[in-house]
Write a protein that holds these residues in place. Structure first.
Motif, mmCIF file in Angstrom:
data_model
loop_
_atom_site.group_PDB
_atom_site.id
_atom_site.type_symbol
_atom_site.label_atom_id
_atom_site.label_comp_id
_atom_site.label_asym_id
_atom_site.label_seq_id
_atom_site.Cartn_x
_atom_site.Cartn_y
_atom_site.Cartn_z
ATOM 1 N N HIS A 65 -0.084 40.400 -10.186
ATOM 2 C CA HIS A 65 -0.660 40.488 -8.842
ATOM 3 C C HIS A 65 -0.963 39.122 -8.228
ATOM 4 O O HIS A 65 -1.409 39.042 -7.078
ATOM 5 C CB HIS A 65 -1.958 41.307 -8.874
ATOM 6 N N SER A 118 1.076 38.176 -4.855
ATOM 7 C CA SER A 118 0.671 38.948 -3.674
ATOM 8 C C SER A 118 -0.755 38.600 -3.256
ATOM 9 O O SER A 118 -1.075 38.589 -2.060
ATOM 10 C CB SER A 118 0.837 40.445 -3.903
ATOM 11 N N ALA A 124 -1.824 37.133 0.345
ATOM 12 C CA ALA A 124 -2.936 37.723 1.105
ATOM 13 C C ALA A 124 -3.899 36.649 1.617
ATOM 14 O O ALA A 124 -4.378 36.737 2.756
ATOM 15 C CB ALA A 124 -3.683 38.743 0.242
ATOM 16 N N ASP A 182 -4.736 45.167 -6.856
ATOM 17 C CA ASP A 182 -3.650 46.021 -6.377
ATOM 18 C C ASP A 182 -3.651 45.988 -4.843
ATOM 19 O O ASP A 182 -4.609 45.539 -4.210
ATOM 20 C CB ASP A 182 -3.836 47.446 -6.894
ATOM 21 N N THR A 183 -2.601 46.500 -4.237
ATOM 22 C CA THR A 183 -2.452 46.445 -2.783
ATOM 23 C C THR A 183 -3.602 47.126 -2.057
ATOM 24 O O THR A 183 -4.129 46.594 -1.074
ATOM 25 C CB THR A 183 -1.108 47.073 -2.360
ATOM 26 N N GLY A 184 -4.013 48.295 -2.529
ATOM 27 C CA GLY A 184 -5.119 49.007 -1.885
ATOM 28 C C GLY A 184 -6.399 48.192 -1.881
ATOM 29 O O GLY A 184 -7.123 48.155 -0.872
ATOM 30 N N ILE A 220 -6.628 44.886 -2.054
ATOM 31 C CA ILE A 220 -6.438 43.731 -1.170
ATOM 32 C C ILE A 220 -6.665 44.148 0.285
ATOM 33 O O ILE A 220 -7.341 43.443 1.044
ATOM 34 C CB ILE A 220 -5.032 43.108 -1.361
ATOM 35 N N ILE A 221 -6.139 45.315 0.669
ATOM 36 C CA ILE A 221 -6.339 45.813 2.033
ATOM 37 C C ILE A 221 -7.831 46.083 2.268
ATOM 38 O O ILE A 221 -8.383 45.748 3.314
ATOM 39 C CB ILE A 221 -5.504 47.082 2.303
ATOM 40 N N LYS A 275 -1.706 43.467 7.708
ATOM 41 C CA LYS A 275 -0.630 44.215 7.040
ATOM 42 C C LYS A 275 0.742 43.719 7.479
ATOM 43 O O LYS A 275 1.677 43.686 6.682
ATOM 44 C CB LYS A 275 -0.767 45.714 7.317
ATOM 45 N N ILE A 288 1.200 39.889 5.891
ATOM 46 C CA ILE A 288 1.511 39.745 4.456
ATOM 47 C C ILE A 288 2.984 39.996 4.160
ATOM 48 O O ILE A 288 3.464 39.672 3.070
ATOM 49 C CB ILE A 288 0.618 40.633 3.551
ATOM 50 N N GLN A 289 3.704 40.532 5.128
ATOM 51 C CA GLN A 289 5.134 40.781 4.941
ATOM 52 C C GLN A 289 6.017 39.692 5.538
ATOM 53 O O GLN A 289 7.236 39.757 5.434
ATOM 54 C CB GLN A 289 5.495 42.141 5.557
#
Length: 179
Positions: free
Chosen positions: A68, A71, A75, A100-102, A104-105, A119, A122-123
């Motif tokens: 992780h 990512s 973030a 995890d992604t959840g 981080i959000i 969102k 981050i892409q």
């Protein structure tokens, strides 16, 4: 002595007095347990040295052992677009086992980021490019583990316990007063 390549520049996130006499750069990995231990040590040193210290964090995600880390680094860079790099840096280190992604959000919302923008950001390739540039600069600077510290442009090979690192930084301040 190994030099920092490149030197601190406009692409870095700087916390503290930009004109401080002591510049502390950390190459770190958000999932690394040693970086997690260094986090409160650096915070303590920042408090003790105040305006005499500027701190810079560069991403050095060890993705093969910390799935992780990359990512999480992306973030923080995306949070930086909303002027919240340091808030994201801190909340990630304070919750290092939940990357995890959840999570981080959730952290992004917790620090007040616009989640729709975050969102999307981050892409963006610019965010991954920034993390990759930090990592490559670490390789060029001789970083082979995390955390690795550079002080005033030179690699610090001493212990990074609070007492050791603080005393070393304090000795640099004393030396600069007598010069």
């Amino acid at each position: 002595m190994t030099r920092l390549i490149p030197l601190v520049n406009k692409n870095d996130h700087v916390l503290g007095n930009i004109a401080a006499r002591i510049e502390l750069v950390e190459y770190g990995d958000y999932e690394c347990p040693y970086c997690g231990r260094a986090y409160p040590i650096v915070k303590g040193i920042q408090e003790q040295l105040g305006e005499e210290l500027k701190f810079i964090f560069r991403n050095f995600p060890l993705s093969k052992i910390h799935p992780h880390a990359f990512s999480a680094a992306v973030a923080t860079e995306a949070a930086g677009l909303q002027d919240k790099f340091w808030e994201m840096h801190d909340i990630i280190f304070e919750n290092q086992k939940k990357l995890d992604t959840g999570s981080i959000i959730f952290f992004a919302g917790d620090i007040g980021l616009n989640l729709e923008s975050f969102k999307n950001d981050i892409q963006q390739i610019q965010m991954t490019d920034k993390v990759n540039r930090d990592f490559e600069s670490g390789i060029r600077s001789g970083v082979n583990r995390t955390p690795t510290f550079f002080i005033n442009g030179y690699k610090y090979d001493g212990e990074w316990t609070e007492d050791e690192l603080f005393q070393y930084l304090k000795s640099l301040l004393s030396a600069s007063y007598t010069s």
